[in-house]
Design an enzyme around this catalytic site. Structure first.
Site, short mmCIF file in Angstrom:
data_model
loop_
_atom_site.label_atom_id
_atom_site.label_comp_id
_atom_site.label_asym_id
_atom_site.label_seq_id
_atom_site.Cartn_x
_atom_site.Cartn_y
_atom_site.Cartn_z
N SER A 100 24.73 12.06 10.75
CA SER A 100 25.95 12.47 10.65
C SER A 100 26.46 13.21 11.79
O SER A 100 27.61 13.58 12.08
CB SER A 100 25.94 13.74 9.40
OG SER A 100 25.13 14.54 9.70
N SER A 144 19.94 13.02 11.08
CA SER A 144 21.20 13.31 11.47
C SER A 144 21.25 13.50 13.09
O SER A 144 22.09 13.85 13.66
CB SER A 144 22.06 13.83 10.84
OG SER A 144 22.70 13.29 9.49
N LYS A 174 28.21 21.15 16.55
CA LYS A 174 28.55 20.19 15.35
C LYS A 174 29.24 21.33 14.40
O LYS A 174 28.94 22.56 14.34
CB LYS A 174 27.09 19.91 14.56
CG LYS A 174 27.48 18.95 13.18
CD LYS A 174 25.96 18.61 12.91
CE LYS A 174 26.44 17.47 11.45
NZ LYS A 174 24.88 16.98 11.24
N1 GLN Z 1 21.76 9.69 6.40
C1 GLN Z 1 21.39 10.60 5.71
C2 GLN Z 1 22.26 11.08 4.64
O1 GLN Z 1 23.22 10.51 4.44
C3 GLN Z 1 20.77 11.96 6.62
C4 GLN Z 1 22.05 12.88 6.93
C5 GLN Z 1 21.59 14.04 7.70
O2 GLN Z 1 20.59 14.00 8.14
N2 GLN Z 1 22.28 15.08 7.52
O3 GLN Z 1 21.68 12.01 3.64
#
Ligand code: GLN
Length: 483
Positions: free
Chosen positions: A151, A175, A76
């Site tokens: 994400s 995410s 990532k």
């Molecule tokens: N969807 C959540 C957010 O927008 C989690 C994102 C994540 O785990 N990085 O913050």
């Protein structure tokens, strides 16, 4: 080859059925052929990958290979990788070449893994769809009209499409688990402190945790073996010995107590997902587990608590992007203030700005008690709910997401509807617990996930449950018709 598990590839390398150089070339070709449609990668490091593969083959020839040596991986683009652009999906870091290596990528490299490139993500990991990336959205190989989740959507799409056998992800509020669920993969968010955050670009520092995205629980265990461990460079990393996560995979599930939280099966859950998850739990019962209905009464409050705490931490973490030391700087600033304000106005996208504003507001003197402190109090209650549950059960099971992957664009103009998709994952991060998503079927041709939540440092137990489940089901072996 491209649909093989890490385990199979590792055996193939050990038996000299192919070399790491050949394996790496096969994945690089797959990326070249398919990434125009998917956009899973921000940067492909082909030359570096070929060089690392050669080194891995040389190590093997000297008898120095471990289970991960020579296995390609996608990282990532939130992990700093020395000498390679590390963008975090943002225009702000589009020109940023990391001067140092994150602990996670360093450990995996030392274990002999070959980095194929850096994968797409929501800008600064803020999102559930990978649509907020400066580099454009990633598409789901199961259906290129829908989102892959986020994400870590680039990592999940890459593994699901056979562009990489495994990938790293990070999970602040879901995410790793959510994109794994939506792309038919196995993803694990470890206990907070299990995996070093050093060199992982910070979003919500009290919530962020790196972890594996893989095809199987066994692969996730092998990868976690290479990622986990104490790191003196991360003050929140825990000095607890790392077990061999593959050691317990074959343990029978007799007597395992599974809790099903009523709040995870109520209003808002797609009924077909409910059916798939219930069928998954039935399989675990057949394997010897007993099931008990439990309650996690504060689940509903995880959304408001998380969407105060995460933006509050983000607003302070992102204050460093001011155009002074690194990253984007606006053209021809008039003075210092103009440079700060235009750099940030031009360098950050909409969702990131929204979070910075929410976070700054929640932390401001007049509202700190009303919002930030309240959210922290809720966080404590959410943690207590889990501890009461773990007095009665060993593992908690439920859906990973309330709905399958949605069409690109469907929720991008309605942030709250996107935040609501995180209902089953956020509380795990607020409590700092380990959580996992395992493929448990499809709804209208789109994969969905069974979530397993464990007590602190119970990663080996979660992997055991998931592995046993994967011995009697074949959902995880299904692959998209893509490409
Ligand atoms: N969807 C959540 C957010 O927008 C989690 C994102 C994540 O785990 N990085 O913050």
């Amino acid at each position: 080859m491209i649909n093989s598990t890490l385990k199979q590839l590792s055996e193939g390398l050990a038996k000299a059925e192919f070399t790491s150089a050949e394996l790496t070339d096969a994945y690089l070709q797959r990326i070249a052929a398919t990434d125009g449609d998917l956009n899973a990668f921000i940067t492909v490091t082909a030359d570096q990958a070929r060089a690392e593969a050669k080194e891995a083959d040389a190590l093997r020839a000297q008898g120095k290979a471990g289970p991960l040596t020579g296995i390609p991986i996608a990282h990532k683009d939130i992990f700093c990788t020395q000498g390679v652009r590390t963008s975090c999906g943002s225009k702000m870091l589009d020109n940023f070449t990391a001067p140092y290596e994150s602990t996670v990528t360093d450990k995996l490299r030392t274990a002999g893994m070959v980095m194929l490139g850096k994968t797409n993500l929501d800008e600064f990991a803020m999102g559930s769809s990978t649509e907020s990336s400066f580099y454009g959205p990633t598409r789901n190989p199961w259906n290129t009209e829908v989102i892959p989740g986020g994400s870590s959507g680039g990592s999940a799409a890459a593994v699901a499409a056979g562009q990489a056998p495994v990938a790293t992800g990070t999970d602040t509020g879901g995410s790793i688990r959510q994109p794994a669920a939506l792309c038919n993969l196995t993803g694990l968010k470890p206990t907070y402190g299990r995996v070093s955050r050093w060199g992982m670009i910070a979003y919500g520092s009290s919530l962020d945790q790196g972890g594996p995205i893989a095809r199987t629980a066994e692969d996730a265990a092998l990868l976690l073996n290479g990622m986990a461990g104490f790191d003196h460079k991360d003050s929140t990393s825990k000095d607890i010995a790392v077990p061999d996560y593959t050691a317990d995979l074959d343990k029978p599930l007799d007597g395992l107590r599974i809790g099903l939280p009523e709040e995870y099966f109520g209003e808002g859950l797609n009924s077909d997902i409910a059916a798939r998850v219930e069928a998954g739990v039935k399989e675990l019962e057949k394997l010897g587990a007993t099931v008990k209905r439990i309650s996690l009464p504060r689940t509903r409050l995880s959304i408001p608590a998380y969407y105060i705490i995460a933006p509050a931490e983000a607003s302070t973490n992102l204050s460093r992007y001011d155009g002074v030391r690194y990253g984007y700087r606006c053209e021809a600033p008039k003075d210092l203030l103009d440079m700060y304000t235009r750099t940030r106005a031009e360098g950050f996208g909409e969702e990131v700005k929204r979070r910075i504003m929410i976070g700054t507001y929640a932390l401001s003197a007049g509202y700190y008690d009303a919002y930030y402190n309240k959210a922290q109090q809720l966080r404590r209650l959410i943690k207590d709910d889990f501890q009461s549950a773990f007095a009665e059960v060993d593992v908690i099971a439920g859906p990973t997401t309330p709905s399958p992957a949605w069409k690109l664009g469907d929720k991008s103009n309605d942030p709250v509807s996107m935040y609501l998709e995180d209902i089953y994952t956020l509380s795990v991060n607020l409590a700092g617990l380990p959580g996992m998503s395992v493929p448990c079927g499809q709804v209208d041709g789109l994969p969905v996930g069974l979530q397993l939540i464990g007590n602190y440092f119970a990663e080996a137990q979660l992997l055991n449950v998931a592995h046993q489940y994967q011995q009697v089901t074949d959902w995880h072996q299904q692959t998209p018709a893509f490409g």
